[in-house]
Each structure stands twice: as structure tokens, then as C-alpha cells.
Design a protein around this motif. Structure first.
Motif, mmCIF file in Angstrom:
data_model
loop_
_atom_site.group_PDB
_atom_site.id
_atom_site.type_symbol
_atom_site.label_atom_id
_atom_site.label_comp_id
_atom_site.label_asym_id
_atom_site.label_seq_id
_atom_site.Cartn_x
_atom_site.Cartn_y
_atom_site.Cartn_z
ATOM 1 N N LYS A 47 1.263 -1.328 0.257
ATOM 2 C CA LYS A 47 -0.394 0.069 -0.163
ATOM 3 C C LYS A 47 0.748 1.136 -0.210
ATOM 4 N N ILE A 49 1.082 5.852 0.419
ATOM 5 C CA ILE A 49 0.415 6.604 1.146
ATOM 6 C C ILE A 49 0.951 7.715 0.392
ATOM 7 N N LEU A 62 -3.677 10.850 -6.466
ATOM 8 C CA LEU A 62 -4.563 9.841 -7.203
ATOM 9 C C LEU A 62 -4.124 8.798 -8.867
ATOM 10 N N LYS A 65 -3.006 5.246 -7.949
ATOM 11 C CA LYS A 65 -4.148 4.471 -7.195
ATOM 12 C C LYS A 65 -3.790 4.368 -5.607
ATOM 13 N N THR A 67 -3.726 4.091 -1.398
ATOM 14 C CA THR A 67 -4.484 3.630 -0.869
ATOM 15 C C THR A 67 -4.749 5.282 -0.067
ATOM 16 N N HIS A 68 -4.131 5.872 0.645
ATOM 17 C CA HIS A 68 -3.685 6.606 1.180
ATOM 18 C C HIS A 68 -3.702 7.977 1.449
ATOM 19 N N LEU A 69 -3.815 9.352 1.600
ATOM 20 C CA LEU A 69 -2.946 10.403 0.872
ATOM 21 C C LEU A 69 -2.850 11.713 2.466
ATOM 22 N N LEU A 84 -12.495 12.401 -0.391
ATOM 23 C CA LEU A 84 -11.289 11.353 -0.728
ATOM 24 C C LEU A 84 -11.497 10.240 -0.591
ATOM 25 N N ASN A 85 -12.835 10.428 0.703
ATOM 26 C CA ASN A 85 -13.029 9.206 1.167
ATOM 27 C C ASN A 85 -13.800 8.294 0.257
ATOM 28 N N LYS A 87 -14.005 8.674 -3.008
ATOM 29 C CA LYS A 87 -13.354 7.823 -3.634
ATOM 30 C C LYS A 87 -12.098 6.422 -3.567
ATOM 31 N N ILE A 89 -10.248 6.987 -0.797
ATOM 32 C CA ILE A 89 -8.732 6.851 -0.541
ATOM 33 C C ILE A 89 -9.456 7.342 1.682
ATOM 34 N N GLU A 90 -8.136 6.630 2.403
ATOM 35 C CA GLU A 90 -8.333 6.662 3.949
ATOM 36 C C GLU A 90 -6.897 8.185 3.774
#
Length: 124
Positions: A47, A49, A62, A65, A67-69, A84-85, A87, A89-90
Motif C-alpha cells: 500500500k 500513501i 490518485l 492508485k 490507498t492513503h493520502l 477523498l473518502n 473515492k 482514499i483513507e
């Protein structure tokens, strides 16, 4: 900074150590979309970030791809977190050292914080 050697060395180090799933997932983060793209190329199972000060860079991350920002706390809004959530994205925030601010961000849907004072944040 050349992304290939960095990514290769980090992935080798990760794969050389046994990982306990109970400890949580391994997530690699960087301010550099180029470095994260290289990680994605050589270890797509890990994963990612994206870490950013400037929200105008969100589309770059984005595309990877992630999984986190992790977004600088002064740039986060309730609407940004909701978008973002939606989409998938955590959202995390940095650097939060104030418990009240951490609680507000949690209420907005921020899932993680980066802090200089983890003992103070244990309640958030």
C-alpha cells in the motif's frame, strides 16, 4: 533523487523481514509521486500513501492508485476528506500535536494522524 535504487532497497528490506499482519499493513509513503510510482511498479502489493503539502498535487497521487493520502493539517477541509473518502482514499493528516484539532479531524473522517507527541494523541 533517483527513485529506482531507493525503491529497490526499501522493498528488499521489507521482504527480508517477517511481517506480522496483527501489527497492521505496511504502507510506504513519500512526497514524491515518482518514487511512489517506482514502488508501485516493483511491489504492487504494498500500500502507498502520498504525502503532500499542496492539495493541487492530489491528482498526481490518485493516478498512482494510492490507498492513503497524508495532507498537511492546514490544508484539510471537511469537504476534501469527504471527497477523498468517497473515492476510497483513507485520509491522514500531519503534523498534529493538538488533541482538540485531532478530534475535529477525526470527526471529519480523517483516519490517521502523524504527530510529534503520540502520548498526547492516545485519546483521539
Amino acid at each position: 533523487v533517483e527513485p529506482k535504487p531507493i525503491a529497490k532497497a526499501v522493498v528488499s528490506a521489507i521482504k527480508a523481514q517477517p511481517h506480522q499482519e496483527a501489527a497492521g499493513p505496511i504502507i510506504i509513503g513519500s512526497f514524491s509521486p515518482d518514487i511512489l510510482a517506482e514502488f508501485q511498479r516493483i511491489a504492487p502489493e504494498i500500500k502507498l500513501i502520498g504525502i503532500l503539502k499542496n492539495i493541487s498535487k492530489i491528482p498526481l497521487f490518485l493516478k498512482l492508485k494510492v490507498t492513503h493520502l497524508a495532507v498537511k493539517h492546514t490544508r484539510i477541509t471537511k469537504e476534501l476528506v469527504a471527497d477523498l473518502n468517497q473515492k476510497g482514499i483513507e485520509v491522514w493528516s500531519y503534523t498534529i500535536d493538538d488533541l482538540n484539532e485531532a478530534e475535529q479531524l477525526k470527526d471529519w473522517g480523517v483516519k490517521g494522524i502523524i504527530t510529534n507527541d503520540p502520548r498526547n494523541m492516545g485519546q483521539a
